[in-house]
Design a protein around this motif. Structure first.
Motif, PDB file in Angstrom:
ATOM      1  N   THR A 104      51.602  36.527  38.891  1.00 43.50           N
ATOM      2  CA  THR A 104      51.112  36.929  40.209  1.00 43.50           C
ATOM      3  C   THR A 104      50.303  38.211  40.056  1.00 43.50           C
ATOM      4  OG1 THR A 104      53.005  38.355  40.711  1.00 43.50           O
ATOM      5  CG2 THR A 104      53.216  36.013  41.256  1.00 43.50           C
ATOM      6  N   PRO A 105      49.539  38.586  41.079  1.00 42.84           N
ATOM      7  CA  PRO A 105      48.982  39.941  41.090  1.00 42.84           C
ATOM      8  C   PRO A 105      50.135  40.949  41.063  1.00 42.84           C
ATOM      9  CG  PRO A 105      47.972  38.579  42.787  1.00 42.84           C
ATOM     10  CD  PRO A 105      49.130  37.815  42.268  1.00 42.84           C
ATOM     11  N   SER A 106      49.872  42.150  40.595  1.00 44.80           N
ATOM     12  CA  SER A 106      50.941  43.129  40.425  1.00 44.80           C
ATOM     13  C   SER A 106      51.084  44.039  41.636  1.00 44.80           C
ATOM     14  CB  SER A 106      50.678  43.976  39.180  1.00 44.80           C
ATOM     15  OG  SER A 106      49.711  44.982  39.462  1.00 44.80           O
ATOM     16  N   PHE A 107      52.086  44.899  41.565  1.00 48.58           N
ATOM     17  CA  PHE A 107      52.345  45.817  42.668  1.00 48.58           C
ATOM     18  C   PHE A 107      51.257  46.882  42.813  1.00 48.58           C
ATOM     19  CE2 PHE A 107      54.221  48.121  39.102  1.00 48.58           C
ATOM     20  CZ  PHE A 107      53.891  49.450  39.359  1.00 48.58           C
ATOM     21  N   VAL A 108      50.510  47.189  41.751  1.00 52.72           N
ATOM     22  CA  VAL A 108      49.514  48.260  41.867  1.00 52.72           C
ATOM     23  C   VAL A 108      48.381  47.871  42.804  1.00 52.72           C
ATOM     24  CG1 VAL A 108      50.019  49.127  39.545  1.00 52.72           C
ATOM     25  CG2 VAL A 108      48.037  47.630  39.896  1.00 52.72           C
ATOM     26  N   VAL A 109      48.196  46.575  43.048  1.00 52.88           N
ATOM     27  CA  VAL A 109      47.180  46.124  44.001  1.00 52.88           C
ATOM     28  C   VAL A 109      47.818  45.608  45.290  1.00 52.88           C
ATOM     29  CG1 VAL A 109      45.450  45.666  42.250  1.00 52.88           C
ATOM     30  CG2 VAL A 109      47.032  43.839  42.887  1.00 52.88           C
TER      31      VAL A 109
ATOM     32  N   ALA B 246      54.135  48.088  48.463  1.00 52.92           N
ATOM     33  CA  ALA B 246      53.919  48.712  49.769  1.00 52.92           C
ATOM     34  C   ALA B 246      53.130  50.004  49.654  1.00 52.92           C
ATOM     35  CB  ALA B 246      55.261  48.978  50.440  1.00 52.92           C
ATOM     36  N   MET B 247      53.134  50.641  48.489  1.00 52.85           N
ATOM     37  CA  MET B 247      52.485  51.944  48.327  1.00 52.85           C
ATOM     38  C   MET B 247      51.097  51.863  47.716  1.00 52.85           C
ATOM     39  SD  MET B 247      55.732  54.324  47.178  1.00 52.85           S
ATOM     40  CE  MET B 247      56.387  53.161  45.971  1.00 52.85           C
ATOM     41  N   ALA B 248      50.604  50.663  47.424  1.00 52.48           N
ATOM     42  CA  ALA B 248      49.265  50.530  46.850  1.00 52.48           C
ATOM     43  C   ALA B 248      48.223  51.036  47.842  1.00 52.48           C
ATOM     44  CB  ALA B 248      48.985  49.080  46.486  1.00 52.48           C
ATOM     45  N   PRO B 249      47.298  51.895  47.418  1.00 50.25           N
ATOM     46  CA  PRO B 249      46.293  52.429  48.340  1.00 50.25           C
ATOM     47  C   PRO B 249      45.216  51.411  48.670  1.00 50.25           C
ATOM     48  CG  PRO B 249      45.836  53.189  46.127  1.00 50.25           C
ATOM     49  CD  PRO B 249      47.138  52.427  46.048  1.00 50.25           C
ATOM     50  N   VAL B 250      44.484  51.653  49.737  1.00 48.56           N
ATOM     51  CA  VAL B 250      43.283  50.888  50.067  1.00 48.56           C
ATOM     52  C   VAL B 250      42.089  51.765  49.716  1.00 48.56           C
ATOM     53  CG1 VAL B 250      41.882  49.925  51.932  1.00 48.56           C
ATOM     54  CG2 VAL B 250      44.349  49.481  51.852  1.00 48.56           C
ATOM     55  N   LYS B 251      41.255  51.273  48.823  1.00 40.51           N
ATOM     56  CA  LYS B 251      40.109  52.041  48.333  1.00 40.51           C
ATOM     57  C   LYS B 251      38.863  51.713  49.158  1.00 40.51           C
ATOM     58  CE  LYS B 251      41.892  51.954  43.556  1.00 40.51           C
ATOM     59  NZ  LYS B 251      42.170  53.380  43.332  1.00 40.51           N
ATOM     60  N   PHE B 252      38.296  52.725  49.797  1.00 37.83           N
ATOM     61  CA  PHE B 252      37.040  52.566  50.521  1.00 37.83           C
ATOM     62  C   PHE B 252      35.863  52.587  49.534  1.00 37.83           C
ATOM     63  CE2 PHE B 252      39.848  53.257  53.887  1.00 37.83           C
ATOM     64  CZ  PHE B 252      39.225  53.118  55.113  1.00 37.83           C
ATOM     65  N   ILE B 253      35.814  53.592  48.692  1.00 33.36           N
ATOM     66  CA  ILE B 253      34.885  53.656  47.562  1.00 33.36           C
ATOM     67  C   ILE B 253      35.669  54.283  46.415  1.00 33.36           C
ATOM     68  CG2 ILE B 253      32.707  54.544  46.645  1.00 33.36           C
ATOM     69  CD1 ILE B 253      31.685  54.884  49.473  1.00 33.36           C
ATOM     70  N   SER B 254      35.692  53.653  45.279  1.00 31.90           N
ATOM     71  CA  SER B 254      36.415  54.207  44.134  1.00 31.90           C
ATOM     72  C   SER B 254      35.495  55.068  43.285  1.00 31.90           C
ATOM     73  CB  SER B 254      37.003  53.082  43.277  1.00 31.90           C
ATOM     74  OG  SER B 254      35.961  52.303  42.708  1.00 31.90           O
ATOM     75  N   ALA B 255      36.099  55.953  42.506  1.00 27.57           N
ATOM     76  CA  ALA B 255      35.309  56.748  41.563  1.00 27.57           C
ATOM     77  C   ALA B 255      34.596  55.832  40.581  1.00 27.57           C
ATOM     78  CB  ALA B 255      36.214  57.728  40.818  1.00 27.57           C
ATOM     79  N   ALA B 256      35.271  54.767  40.145  1.00 23.98           N
ATOM     80  CA  ALA B 256      34.640  53.818  39.227  1.00 23.98           C
ATOM     81  C   ALA B 256      33.389  53.221  39.850  1.00 23.98           C
ATOM     82  CB  ALA B 256      35.633  52.716  38.861  1.00 23.98           C
TER      83      ALA B 256
ATOM     84  N   ALA C  37      50.161  43.316  45.853  1.00 23.37           N
ATOM     85  CA  ALA C  37      50.328  41.879  46.071  1.00 23.37           C
ATOM     86  C   ALA C  37      51.468  41.251  45.268  1.00 23.37           C
ATOM     87  CB  ALA C  37      49.027  41.157  45.739  1.00 23.37           C
ATOM     88  N   ARG C  38      52.368  42.059  44.722  1.00 22.66           N
ATOM     89  CA  ARG C  38      53.535  41.525  44.017  1.00 22.66           C
ATOM     90  C   ARG C  38      54.648  41.335  45.046  1.00 22.66           C
ATOM     91  NH1 ARG C  38      55.761  38.345  40.169  1.00 22.66           N
ATOM     92  NH2 ARG C  38      57.735  39.195  39.404  1.00 22.66           N
ATOM     93  N   TYR C  39      54.931  40.086  45.392  1.00 24.09           N
ATOM     94  CA  TYR C  39      55.819  39.782  46.498  1.00 24.09           C
ATOM     95  C   TYR C  39      57.228  40.319  46.293  1.00 24.09           C
ATOM     96  CZ  TYR C  39      57.878  36.155  43.567  1.00 24.09           C
ATOM     97  OH  TYR C  39      58.522  35.491  42.550  1.00 24.09           O
ATOM     98  N   SER C  40      57.692  40.407  45.044  1.00 24.09           N
ATOM     99  CA  SER C  40      59.078  40.773  44.771  1.00 24.09           C
ATOM    100  C   SER C  40      59.252  42.227  44.359  1.00 24.09           C
ATOM    101  CB  SER C  40      59.644  39.866  43.675  1.00 24.09           C
ATOM    102  OG  SER C  40      58.906  40.019  42.466  1.00 24.09           O
TER     103      SER C  40
END
Length: 480
Positions: free
Chosen positions: A321-326, A336-346, A328-331
């Motif tokens: 599955t996608p991981s918790f850092v994005v 819950a703490m993954a940020p929403v990026k408007f514009i990333s430094a990358a 989307a890890r259901y378990s």
């Protein structure tokens, strides 16, 4: 279009979702801060930012990540099958459209009405930049949208649509107006009520330049003279983001990442799996980010994907599955703490690299390209090893090869965290070149989604609705 300033409940909910200290620091139960006569910009700004974040990190994120082929529907569930099949319905877009217009844009307009004095000027500057960002989201998703006659409440329930060119002209205008107002030395700076930069107006100026560069690059194939002049002017300032512009979540109460919040509402169902389109390519490059953006299987320690849209072809097995850092890890409640990026430094570095590779100045294309990859690794505390150096060493000499590699590495950097922007850049450039047609596609040819559908609320309620579009109809700037 749903109009009117429906704020007291929805505004409070949006603020509660994103502030780590809860609602009490922003709302006084004896006051209605959203009523026009009592409007306080310090209370309205976080509501507006929260509303945009929840759409960007929710609906736009899920559609973008599936159509960018980072994620695909799990064969054991059903929530996003229509997205993977390229068969969404118009009603699916009612919520994001109405939230961006009737909530977020109405909030921003209220700030702009209140914020022209010295005391509120920095709030107004941020509101203009959020307005520009909001309209770019809308027009990149839907094409022509209401702008000049929008956000007028009950005075106009049937706003006319403006062309995408006109919307982009307004985006540049809003950014210019905002930059003319920005004053980092102002005695009246926002603080924690600015959820993105905490009132750091120098960062907002960098945000403005980075957003402007993104927008001008978007127009290169449809208005080259305007785009080139704009790119050269903004590159000459050399003042771009070097940190992520993001809304952070604490994971407590209702203050959760939007994708994870939807997972909670779906009773923790695992609807999303890793797509082989992205995973196999990252593995071929020995990209260590693959085991951070996705959850490796416990039995093998490897990320195991399924083919895009393969939910009808597979009936059993263990897949990543996608991981918790994005988010989307259901378990894993760390999602819950993954940020929403408007514009990333990358993204900022990759935009600059593209401008340089196209001959518009601004530094070394290869150096900026490497900085973009490094910023992605740094954002997630991933050790680079030799990955970045190897990519820079292999950076092509020819301009088109450079553009291909820049956009492809931008694609990897946006895996799971800037899905809508990755899909938008694919539409603009045709890169990465390895995306496939979903195995679940309803189309007989190689067609892929090129836009969002206009929401059913517009079709049925707006007397000036110009007519429906097909999912395969390209937006104005999409020439690939």
């Amino acid at each position: 279009m749903k109009k009117g300033y429906i704020k007291s409940a929805l505004g409070a909910l949006a603020i509660c979702m994103v502030t780590t200290t809860g609602c009490k620091n922003f709302l006084d139960i004896n006051d209605n801060p959203n009523a026009p006569e009592n409007a306080q910009v310090s209370l309205i700004l976080p509501s507006a930012q929260a509303g945009i974040s929840f759409v960007l990190g929710g609906t736009f994120q899920i559609y973008g990540n599936i159509w960018s082929q980072y994620w695909t529907q799990n064969f054991g569930a059903s929530q996003y099958r229509s997205i993977d099949q390229y068969q969404p319905g118009a009603a699916d877009y009612d919520w994001p459209w109405n939230n961006l217009y009737s909530n977020s844009l109405e909030d921003l307009e209220m700030i702009l009405k209140e914020g022209r004095s010295d005391k509120n000027k920095q709030y107004a500057a941020i509101a203009l930049l959020m307005k520009a960002y909001n309209y770019q989201m809308l027009t990149d998703a839907f094409g022509d949208v209401p702008l000049k006659e929008a956000t007028k409440g009950d005075d106009n329930l049937n706003p006319k649509y403006d062309t995408q060119k006109e919307v982009y002209d307004s985006i540049f205008k809003y950014i210019d107006e905002a930059q003319a107002m920005i004053d980092p030395a102002s005695a009246y700076l926002p603080g924690a009520d600015d959820l993105i930069f905490g009132g750091d107006m120098e960062q907002w100026d960098r945000f403005a330049n980075t957003l402007k560069l993104r927008a001008y690059l978007r127009l290169l194939d449809v208005d080259k003279a305007k785009a080139e002049a704009g790119i050269k002017a903004v590159v000459a300032k050399h003042n771009f983001l070097e940190r992520d512009a993001e809304v952070k979540y604490s994971g407590t109460g209702d203050n959760q990442n939007p994708v994870y919040s939807e997972i909670v509402q779906l009773q923790f169902t695992s609807n999303l799996l890793a797509s082989a389109t992205c995973v196999d390519t990252m593995n071929a490059l020995q990209d260590p980010r693959v085991s951070v953006f996705y959850q490796p299987l416990a039995a093998t320690g490897k990320v195991t994907p399924i083919v895009q849209g393969g939910f009808a072809l597979i009936t059993s097995g263990s897949y990543s599955t996608p991981s918790f850092v994005v988010g989307a890890r259901y378990s894993n409640n760390k999602s819950a703490m993954a940020p929403v990026k408007f514009i990333s430094a990358a993204e900022s570095y990759f935009l600059q690299a593209e401008a340089s590779a196209r001959g518009y100045g601004g530094g070394s294309a290869s150096g900026l390209y490497g900085q973009g990859i490094s910023a992605s690794f740094s954002s997630y505390d991933i050790a680079e090893g030799s990955y970045v150096a190897d990519r820079v060493a292999a950076f092509p000499a020819a301009a088109e090869g450079r553009i291909r590699d820049i956009i492809t590495q931008k694609y990897f950097a946006m895996c799971g965290n800037q899905g809508f922007e990755a899909w938008t850049e694919y539409r603009r450039t045709g890169y990465p070149s390895f995306l496939i047609k979903s195995k679940a596609s309803i189309y007989n040819d190689d067609s892929k989604p090129q836009r969002f559908l206009y929401p059913s609320s517009e079709v049925t309620n707006n007397g000036n609705f110009p007519g429906s579009k097909l999912l395969t109809d390209k937006v104005w700037w999409d020439t690939k």
